[in-house]
Design a protein around this motif. Sequence first.
Motif, short mmCIF file in Angstrom:
data_model
loop_
_atom_site.label_atom_id
_atom_site.label_comp_id
_atom_site.label_asym_id
_atom_site.label_seq_id
_atom_site.Cartn_x
_atom_site.Cartn_y
_atom_site.Cartn_z
N GLY A 142 0.80 -1.22 0.00
CA GLY A 142 0.00 0.00 0.00
C GLY A 142 0.83 1.27 0.00
O GLY A 142 0.36 2.32 0.46
N THR A 143 2.03 1.21 -0.53
CA THR A 143 2.90 2.39 -0.50
C THR A 143 2.34 3.51 -1.38
O THR A 143 1.88 3.28 -2.49
CB THR A 143 4.31 2.03 -0.96
OG1 THR A 143 4.23 1.28 -2.18
CG2 THR A 143 5.02 1.19 0.08
N ALA A 144 2.40 4.73 -0.87
CA ALA A 144 1.91 5.92 -1.58
C ALA A 144 3.11 6.61 -2.22
O ALA A 144 3.67 7.55 -1.66
CB ALA A 144 1.18 6.85 -0.62
N TRP A 145 3.49 6.14 -3.40
CA TRP A 145 4.78 6.56 -3.94
C TRP A 145 4.69 7.66 -5.00
O TRP A 145 5.72 8.07 -5.55
CB TRP A 145 5.55 5.37 -4.50
CG TRP A 145 4.83 4.45 -5.44
CD1 TRP A 145 4.19 3.30 -5.12
CD2 TRP A 145 4.69 4.60 -6.86
NE1 TRP A 145 3.67 2.71 -6.24
CE2 TRP A 145 3.96 3.50 -7.33
CE3 TRP A 145 5.13 5.56 -7.79
CZ2 TRP A 145 3.65 3.32 -8.68
CZ3 TRP A 145 4.81 5.39 -9.13
CH2 TRP A 145 4.08 4.27 -9.57
N GLY A 197 -0.79 2.18 -3.29
CA GLY A 197 -0.24 1.18 -4.19
C GLY A 197 -0.68 -0.25 -3.91
O GLY A 197 -1.62 -0.52 -3.17
N ASN A 198 0.06 -1.17 -4.53
CA ASN A 198 -0.25 -2.60 -4.54
C ASN A 198 0.04 -3.25 -3.20
O ASN A 198 0.68 -2.68 -2.32
CB ASN A 198 0.57 -3.30 -5.63
CG ASN A 198 2.05 -3.01 -5.49
OD1 ASN A 198 2.51 -1.94 -5.89
ND2 ASN A 198 2.82 -3.92 -4.91
N GLY A 199 -0.44 -4.49 -3.09
CA GLY A 199 -0.18 -5.26 -1.89
C GLY A 199 1.21 -5.85 -1.86
O GLY A 199 1.91 -5.93 -2.86
N SER A 200 1.61 -6.28 -0.67
CA SER A 200 2.92 -6.92 -0.48
C SER A 200 2.69 -8.24 0.25
O SER A 200 2.30 -8.23 1.42
CB SER A 200 3.84 -6.02 0.33
OG SER A 200 5.06 -6.66 0.61
N PRO A 201 2.91 -9.39 -0.45
CA PRO A 201 3.19 -9.54 -1.87
C PRO A 201 1.97 -9.18 -2.74
O PRO A 201 0.89 -8.95 -2.24
CB PRO A 201 3.54 -11.02 -2.01
CG PRO A 201 3.84 -11.48 -0.62
CD PRO A 201 2.97 -10.66 0.26
N TRP A 202 2.19 -9.21 -4.08
CA TRP A 202 1.09 -8.88 -4.98
C TRP A 202 -0.08 -9.85 -4.81
O TRP A 202 -1.24 -9.44 -4.79
CB TRP A 202 1.57 -8.97 -6.44
CG TRP A 202 2.61 -7.97 -6.81
CD1 TRP A 202 3.02 -6.89 -6.08
CD2 TRP A 202 3.37 -7.95 -8.02
NE1 TRP A 202 4.00 -6.20 -6.75
CE2 TRP A 202 4.23 -6.85 -7.95
CE3 TRP A 202 3.41 -8.78 -9.14
CZ2 TRP A 202 5.12 -6.53 -8.97
CZ3 TRP A 202 4.29 -8.47 -10.15
CH2 TRP A 202 5.15 -7.35 -10.08
N ASN A 203 0.21 -11.12 -4.73
CA ASN A 203 -0.81 -12.16 -4.72
C ASN A 203 -1.52 -12.20 -3.37
O ASN A 203 -0.92 -12.49 -2.33
CB ASN A 203 -0.14 -13.52 -5.01
CG ASN A 203 -1.14 -14.65 -5.14
OD1 ASN A 203 -2.33 -14.47 -4.98
ND2 ASN A 203 -0.61 -15.83 -5.43
N ARG A 204 -2.86 -11.95 -3.39
CA ARG A 204 -3.62 -11.96 -2.15
C ARG A 204 -3.62 -13.32 -1.48
O ARG A 204 -3.72 -13.43 -0.25
CB ARG A 204 -5.05 -11.50 -2.41
CG ARG A 204 -5.87 -11.33 -1.12
CD ARG A 204 -7.29 -10.89 -1.38
NE ARG A 204 -8.04 -11.86 -2.16
CZ ARG A 204 -9.32 -11.72 -2.49
NH1 ARG A 204 -9.98 -10.63 -2.12
NH2 ARG A 204 -9.94 -12.65 -3.22
N GLU A 205 -3.51 -14.39 -2.26
CA GLU A 205 -3.51 -15.74 -1.69
C GLU A 205 -2.31 -15.97 -0.78
O GLU A 205 -2.35 -16.82 0.12
CB GLU A 205 -3.51 -16.79 -2.82
CG GLU A 205 -4.83 -16.88 -3.54
CD GLU A 205 -5.97 -17.26 -2.61
OE1 GLU A 205 -5.91 -18.34 -2.01
OE2 GLU A 205 -6.92 -16.45 -2.48
N VAL A 206 -1.24 -15.22 -1.00
CA VAL A 206 -0.07 -15.28 -0.12
C VAL A 206 -0.20 -14.27 1.01
O VAL A 206 0.04 -14.56 2.17
CB VAL A 206 1.23 -15.02 -0.91
CG1 VAL A 206 2.43 -14.97 0.03
CG2 VAL A 206 1.43 -16.09 -1.97
#
Length: 694
Positions: free
Chosen positions: A256-259, A276-285
Amino acid sequence: MTHPTTRALRNSLILPLFALAGAVQAAPVDTAAMLASETDGSQWLSYDRTWAQQRFSPLNQITTENVEQLGLAWSIDLDNTRGLEATPLYHEGVLYTSLSWSRVMAVDADSGEILWSFDPGVDKAKGRSACCDAVNRGVALWQGKVYVGTLDGRLIALDAKTGKPLWTQQTTDDSKPYTITGAPRVLKDLVLIGNGGAEFGVRGYFSAYDAATGELRWRFYTVPANPADGPQDSPALETALKTWSDQTRWDLGGGGTAWDSMAYDAELNLLYVGTGNGSPWNREVRSPGGGDNLYLSSILALRPKTGELVWHYQTTPGDSWDYTATQQLTLAELEIDGKPRQVIMQAPKNGFFYVLDRATGELLSAEKFGKVTWAERIDMATGRPVEAANARYENEPALIWPSPFGAHNWHSMSYSPLTGLVYLPYQEIPATYANEGGNFVVRNAFNTGSGLENRSLPREYATGALIAWDPEKQAPAWRVERPNHWNGGTLVTAGNLVFQGTSAGQLEAYTADQGELLWQFPTQTGVIAAPMTYQHNGQQYVALMAGWGGAAALFGGDAAVATGTRNVSRMLVFKLDGKAQLSTPAPLQTPDRVPQPVVAAASDIEQGELNYGIYCTVCHGVGAVGGGTIPDLRYSSDAVRDAWEAIVLQGAFRGKGMASFADSLSAEQAQQIKLYIMQREYESWADTQKEQAQ
């Protein structure tokens, strides 16, 4: 929808104000100056010119009638080998801009003389934590100070006259893979700065500092903290926590970085931030079991004095594709259902163009602006995407548009209140995602969980376009096709002109209403930054930072080299009847040798390919094809090959940005990577011989 007569009336009211552009006396950069810049185009005081982030200039000395007379006024050859993404600022005869590695310079607008330069001394090994090149998108000005965010997470205030540091704040934990590449924003005597690093595993936030002293005023975290550590910091985070699963891997940061993007409505007193995106990208992880995972990939509206959340809208609930909503947020007045509405617009990575009421966050419309296969449409009743079957690639790999490069990335779009159109750098690139949910391993590298570490990107898979998008009709008004992706940001002016640089090495001007190409200038390098314009001594100028680089140039492999451009870093400034000429860049040097097939076990080369994909691709390109910024490893010299272990494991090239990988690779693995690269050199040479023989 705005009828032609309505738009003509609106334009007739606006144009007399534009005629006064430049008439206002230059003043210190403060709230009054920023408000005045809405109608006074002589200055360019913020990254997107005004708080509304329209990148529209009311200057109209350069028009469709005379743009063919535009020529180079002067240029500066820069000691810079990485991408240039900054938009210069102009104030009282001086241009302020940033280069790679967070360096800053001030330039005399008359002569092109560098008045001062500042190097924050970033440890270049920090480049290993930068997902997308050691770039910087620009500086901020306020009350005699120049502010810059550095790659290693510092926010520095410089004296605008001398370039000397006045205060420094470390805004991040530098032991973690946080970086800053975005331009700071200033409002209400607060300097706002976010950060990046979600690919490597961080918890995103953005901060407000006192512009005079550097004191931290407030901080907004974009994802909850681990609930095992106690209650959340705010009601907004308590609400967000409910959208994360009980099995969430809080140790992975959340992301969720606001870059990048931040906009401000002075009348509503609302600050808008894209996350921004999740960390990691994949929600299943990241969040096994699901959840929207607020506030990932969202538009946030906050009170700038306190950082209190007023409303939010999530563009990609439970993001699994790196579909950031950090792309430009633009404020405008549109006619929706026959009534004027104060709106905020965004074209994020996910490929939908959003129009929201900026007071309430109500979704007014959302339509695809390019090829999108992960979702069928946006349900206007719920505001949520209707996802396609297997879009989340849980059961089998899925070929999806857009890729993590996005249908629109950070490259600036612009909006003209005269034409009512948004000028959008579009790119069309697919990616194959694969679920690593059951096999995920945390590495000191990209941790996507989506199986993207070692994919090729053939040039025929990546194209682009300049789209003039009508946000009222939610449809294109005109479109210029590009054979390549990763083209520069746009600028639109009251002279009915749209300017854009291209990855193929051109700066171009089009008619804003029809999209007719009127003017080109060969830049000798791929352009990714957006141009800007200002008025100096009664004359209109157009300025641009030209220098190929960024994520696509590093990672993009074959698609990135399709244009044949490379990094030749310059500041270019144009005016009518400009007569200056560019110097000829030095030719590229490659080793003069005929490569031989690599004699090694196939398993060693395969293992080298695997580890190259994990640790090297992000900078040196997929398939070991360099993208024209960092030297192509296939053609590294014999001396580099002889010193391979010293470079890869001992950090011999740390000062050039090549960090040591001793914490991740053994000597055997480093040697296997070298074997793979040598094999790729031979394969490339063999392919060239076949082509020449045909």
